[in-house]
Design a protein around this motif. Structure first.
Motif, PDB file in Angstrom:
ATOM      1  N   ASN A  96       0.814  -1.236   0.000  1.00 24.43           N
ATOM      2  CA  ASN A  96       0.000   0.000   0.000  1.00 24.43           C
ATOM      3  C   ASN A  96       0.835   1.269   0.000  1.00 24.43           C
ATOM      4  OD1 ASN A  96      -2.347  -1.530   0.028  1.00 24.43           O
ATOM      5  ND2 ASN A  96      -2.315  -1.713   2.272  1.00 24.43           N
ATOM      6  N   LEU A  97       2.136   1.162  -0.253  1.00 18.78           N
ATOM      7  CA  LEU A  97       2.982   2.363  -0.319  1.00 18.78           C
ATOM      8  C   LEU A  97       2.843   3.008  -1.689  1.00 18.78           C
ATOM      9  CD1 LEU A  97       4.321   1.058   2.233  1.00 18.78           C
ATOM     10  CD2 LEU A  97       6.504   1.863   1.346  1.00 18.78           C
ATOM     11  N   GLU A  98       2.970   4.338  -1.742  1.00 23.36           N
ATOM     12  CA  GLU A  98       2.999   5.010  -3.056  1.00 23.36           C
ATOM     13  C   GLU A  98       4.274   4.604  -3.783  1.00 23.36           C
ATOM     14  OE1 GLU A  98       1.253   7.993  -0.221  1.00 23.36           O
ATOM     15  OE2 GLU A  98       2.813   8.969  -1.435  1.00 23.36           O
ATOM     16  N   CYS A  99       4.246   4.792  -5.081  1.00 23.19           N
ATOM     17  CA  CYS A  99       5.353   4.376  -5.939  1.00 23.19           C
ATOM     18  C   CYS A  99       6.720   4.832  -5.439  1.00 23.19           C
ATOM     19  CB  CYS A  99       5.143   4.913  -7.362  1.00 23.19           C
ATOM     20  SG  CYS A  99       4.487   3.638  -8.405  1.00 23.19           S
ATOM     21  N   HIS A 100       6.848   6.151  -5.202  1.00 17.56           N
ATOM     22  CA  HIS A 100       8.193   6.661  -4.867  1.00 17.56           C
ATOM     23  C   HIS A 100       8.630   6.168  -3.502  1.00 17.56           C
ATOM     24  CE1 HIS A 100       5.783   9.580  -2.598  1.00 17.56           C
ATOM     25  NE2 HIS A 100       6.886   9.892  -1.931  1.00 17.56           N
ATOM     26  N   GLU A 101       7.671   6.011  -2.565  1.00 20.95           N
ATOM     27  CA  GLU A 101       8.039   5.468  -1.236  1.00 20.95           C
ATOM     28  C   GLU A 101       8.479   4.023  -1.386  1.00 20.95           C
ATOM     29  OE1 GLU A 101       7.039   8.682   1.646  1.00 20.95           O
ATOM     30  OE2 GLU A 101       8.436   7.004   1.456  1.00 20.95           O
ATOM     31  N   TYR A 102       7.763   3.275  -2.276  1.00 22.44           N
ATOM     32  CA  TYR A 102       8.042   1.853  -2.465  1.00 22.44           C
ATOM     33  C   TYR A 102       9.469   1.657  -2.981  1.00 22.44           C
ATOM     34  CZ  TYR A 102       7.347  -3.024  -3.781  1.00 22.44           C
ATOM     35  OH  TYR A 102       7.455  -4.385  -3.896  1.00 22.44           O
ATOM     36  N   SER A 103       9.832   2.421  -4.049  1.00 21.41           N
ATOM     37  CA  SER A 103      11.184   2.221  -4.601  1.00 21.41           C
ATOM     38  C   SER A 103      12.236   2.690  -3.591  1.00 21.41           C
ATOM     39  CB  SER A 103      11.341   2.978  -5.925  1.00 21.41           C
ATOM     40  OG  SER A 103      10.872   4.295  -5.791  1.00 21.41           O
ATOM     41  N   LYS A 104      11.921   3.722  -2.811  1.00 17.81           N
ATOM     42  CA  LYS A 104      12.862   4.245  -1.803  1.00 17.81           C
ATOM     43  C   LYS A 104      13.119   3.186  -0.732  1.00 17.81           C
ATOM     44  CE  LYS A 104      15.387   7.670  -0.476  1.00 17.81           C
ATOM     45  NZ  LYS A 104      16.608   7.165  -1.124  1.00 17.81           N
ATOM     46  N   ILE A 105      12.039   2.523  -0.316  1.00 21.37           N
ATOM     47  CA  ILE A 105      12.191   1.567   0.793  1.00 21.37           C
ATOM     48  C   ILE A 105      13.040   0.375   0.365  1.00 21.37           C
ATOM     49  CG2 ILE A 105      10.181  -0.066   0.605  1.00 21.37           C
ATOM     50  CD1 ILE A 105       9.944   1.295   3.724  1.00 21.37           C
ATOM     51  N   LEU A 106      12.859  -0.092  -0.869  1.00 21.21           N
ATOM     52  CA  LEU A 106      13.641  -1.246  -1.349  1.00 21.21           C
ATOM     53  C   LEU A 106      15.108  -0.837  -1.485  1.00 21.21           C
ATOM     54  CD1 LEU A 106      11.397  -3.028  -4.022  1.00 21.21           C
ATOM     55  CD2 LEU A 106      11.465  -3.311  -1.545  1.00 21.21           C
ATOM     56  N   GLU A 107      15.337   0.377  -1.963  1.00 21.22           N
ATOM     57  CA  GLU A 107      16.708   0.888  -2.113  1.00 21.22           C
ATOM     58  C   GLU A 107      17.368   0.986  -0.733  1.00 21.22           C
ATOM     59  OE1 GLU A 107      16.710   4.734  -4.009  1.00 21.22           O
ATOM     60  OE2 GLU A 107      18.793   5.105  -3.411  1.00 21.22           O
ATOM     61  N   ASN A 108      16.636   1.538   0.249  1.00 19.72           N
ATOM     62  CA  ASN A 108      17.185   1.678   1.609  1.00 19.72           C
ATOM     63  C   ASN A 108      17.498   0.317   2.228  1.00 19.72           C
ATOM     64  OD1 ASN A 108      17.156   4.480   1.787  1.00 19.72           O
ATOM     65  ND2 ASN A 108      15.038   4.566   2.552  1.00 19.72           N
ATOM     66  N   ILE A 109      16.570  -0.628   2.070  1.00 19.29           N
ATOM     67  CA  ILE A 109      16.782  -1.966   2.665  1.00 19.29           C
ATOM     68  C   ILE A 109      18.029  -2.600   2.069  1.00 19.29           C
ATOM     69  CG2 ILE A 109      15.846  -4.323   2.749  1.00 19.29           C
ATOM     70  CD1 ILE A 109      13.061  -3.039   3.142  1.00 19.29           C
ATOM     71  N   GLY A 110      18.222  -2.438   0.763  1.00 21.82           N
ATOM     72  CA  GLY A 110      19.420  -2.989   0.104  1.00 21.82           C
ATOM     73  C   GLY A 110      20.687  -2.381   0.672  1.00 21.82           C
ATOM     74  N   HIS A 111      20.700  -1.053   0.787  1.00 17.48           N
ATOM     75  CA  HIS A 111      21.897  -0.370   1.328  1.00 17.48           C
ATOM     76  C   HIS A 111      22.195  -0.810   2.749  1.00 17.48           C
ATOM     77  CE1 HIS A 111      21.535   3.231  -1.675  1.00 17.48           C
ATOM     78  NE2 HIS A 111      22.249   2.228  -2.162  1.00 17.48           N
ATOM     79  N   ILE A 112      21.116  -0.925   3.550  1.00 16.95           N
ATOM     80  CA  ILE A 112      21.316  -1.246   4.978  1.00 16.95           C
ATOM     81  C   ILE A 112      21.864  -2.668   5.129  1.00 16.95           C
ATOM     82  CG2 ILE A 112      20.130  -1.603   7.177  1.00 16.95           C
ATOM     83  CD1 ILE A 112      18.160   0.663   6.274  1.00 16.95           C
TER      84      ILE A 112
END
Ligand code: EP7
Ligand code: MG
Ligand code: ZN
Length: 343
Positions: A175-191
């Motif tokens: 249920n995340l908006e598009c830009h939040e969704y791609s941001k969260i996957l990017e952040n999880i990868g970095h972390i």
């Protein structure tokens, strides 16, 4: 089990953490390894709820239940790098977010806070109890996939996390908006990539500068902060009482020595740390805690001087270091040498 967990949390029955689990659950003294394994999925859901993530990100409870159970199932059972470890790491990130108000105070965006917690849950998915070096030396499948980029295991943990999110009914970010969704996957990868200690050593000078003058508006500072936080979570077993940390050390060396046995069988000469014939654990622990663990919690305490929790964690690590130094001294004076020291 999904049904069972969903029923539990379905109609807002999510209990307050301190009621359902233990009064210390919400404090830095809390020992997450004390929670029985069968209660950990509910504890994870309780932490999502308590951090306000369910409401803020419109996470469906059934999806959250399935996701949590899939993540737990995604861990194998080596002595240390198992679900119990992931749960303990995620619990420490829960303590940091909750007690330092990382999102409310602007140290992390809402998205980064959720990323940190979820990344901690997933950060060692499908770990086999062997190191990146072992993957390369043993020419494992994972090395063939990822050794050209480095951080072999960490890239596999990320792949496993993405596979769970892509499983029907398990995508808690649906249920995340598009830009939040791609941001969260990017952040999880970095972390998750940042949980590779060699990455931590690389950014250590930058971490020192960042904690001296943290700029809440600077995205680069947010990235460095997430790296420091996840490493502190990954090492947080060392911030508990002596008994708990000694038990954890036993698990880690059980895993290390099994790898050393494997390497010997393969004709590879293992590191001293992995060789049960050569390792002197008190010495190795003094080196690791003095050289790696304590500096991380010094940085954390510098960045959050007002927080009792981070001061407590630093004090606990300092005490553990003293224990191991004493242990080493007693052993050496008593036996004159360290051969044959088992915990
Ligand atoms: C943050 O990422 C990780 C990944 C894997 C592990 Cl096992 C740990 C970890 N968590 N707790 C411990 C304790 C109590 N002792 C340890 C002693 C040595 C090492 C190690 O990897 N040494 C080689 C390196 C410095 C070149 C890791 C140890 N460790 C942390
Ligand atoms: Mg790891
Ligand atoms: Zn870990």
């Amino acid at each position: 089990e999904v049904h069972q967990l969903v029923t539990l949390i379905g109609n807002d029955l999510v209990p307050k953490p301190h009621e359902r689990f233990h009064p210390s659950f919400e404090t830095f003294r809390g020992v997450p390894r004390g929670i029985p394994d069968r209660d950990t999925p509910l504890a994870v859901v309780t932490m999502f709820e308590d951090l306000g993530f369910i409401h803020r990100w419109r996470i469906s409870r059934t999806t959250l239940a399935r996701f949590t159970l899939m993540v737990r199932k995604g861990y194998r059972d080596p002595p240390y790098h198992n679900w119990t470890h992931a749960f303990a790491v995620a619990h420490y990130s829960y303590l940091l977010i909750k007690n330092l108000h990382l999102d409310r105070e602007g140290y992390l965006t809402d998205n980064e806070a959720l990323s940190l917690f979820v990344a901690c849950l997933c950060h060692d998915l499908d770990h086999r109890g062997t190191t990146n070096t072992f993957q390369v030396n043993s020419k494992s499948i994972l090395a063939s996939l990822y050794s050209s980029e480095g951080s072999v295991m960490e890239r596999h943990h990320i792949a496993q996390a993405m596979a769970i999110l892509n499983t029907e009914g398990c995508n808690i970010f649906e249920n995340l908006e598009c830009h939040e969704y791609s941001k969260i996957l990017e952040n999880i990868g970095h972390i998750i990539l940042a949980t590779d200690l060699s990455h931590h050593f690389k950014i250590l000078p930058s971490l020192g500068r960042m904690v001296k003058s943290f700029n809440k508006k600077d995205p680069a500072h947010h990235s460095l902060l997430m790296c420091l936080l996840v490493t502190s979570c990954d090492l947080s077993d060392q911030t508990k009482d002596w008994r708990a940390t000694k038990q954890v050390a036993e698990l880690i060396y059980k895993e290390f020595f099994s790898q050393g046995d494997l390497e010997k069988a393969m004709g590879i000469n293992p590191d001293k740390m992995m060789d049960r014939e050569k390792a002197f654990i008190p010495e190795l622990q003094v080196q690791f805690i003095e050289g790696v663990v304590r500096p991380v919690f010094v940085l954390l305490a510098e960045l959050f001087p007002g927080s009792e929790g981070t001061q407590q964690s630093l004090q606990a690590v300092t005490d553990i270091l003293l224990f191991w130094q004493k242990f080493r001294e007693i052993y050496l004076t008593k036996y004159g040498t360290h051969h044959g020291c088992s915990l």
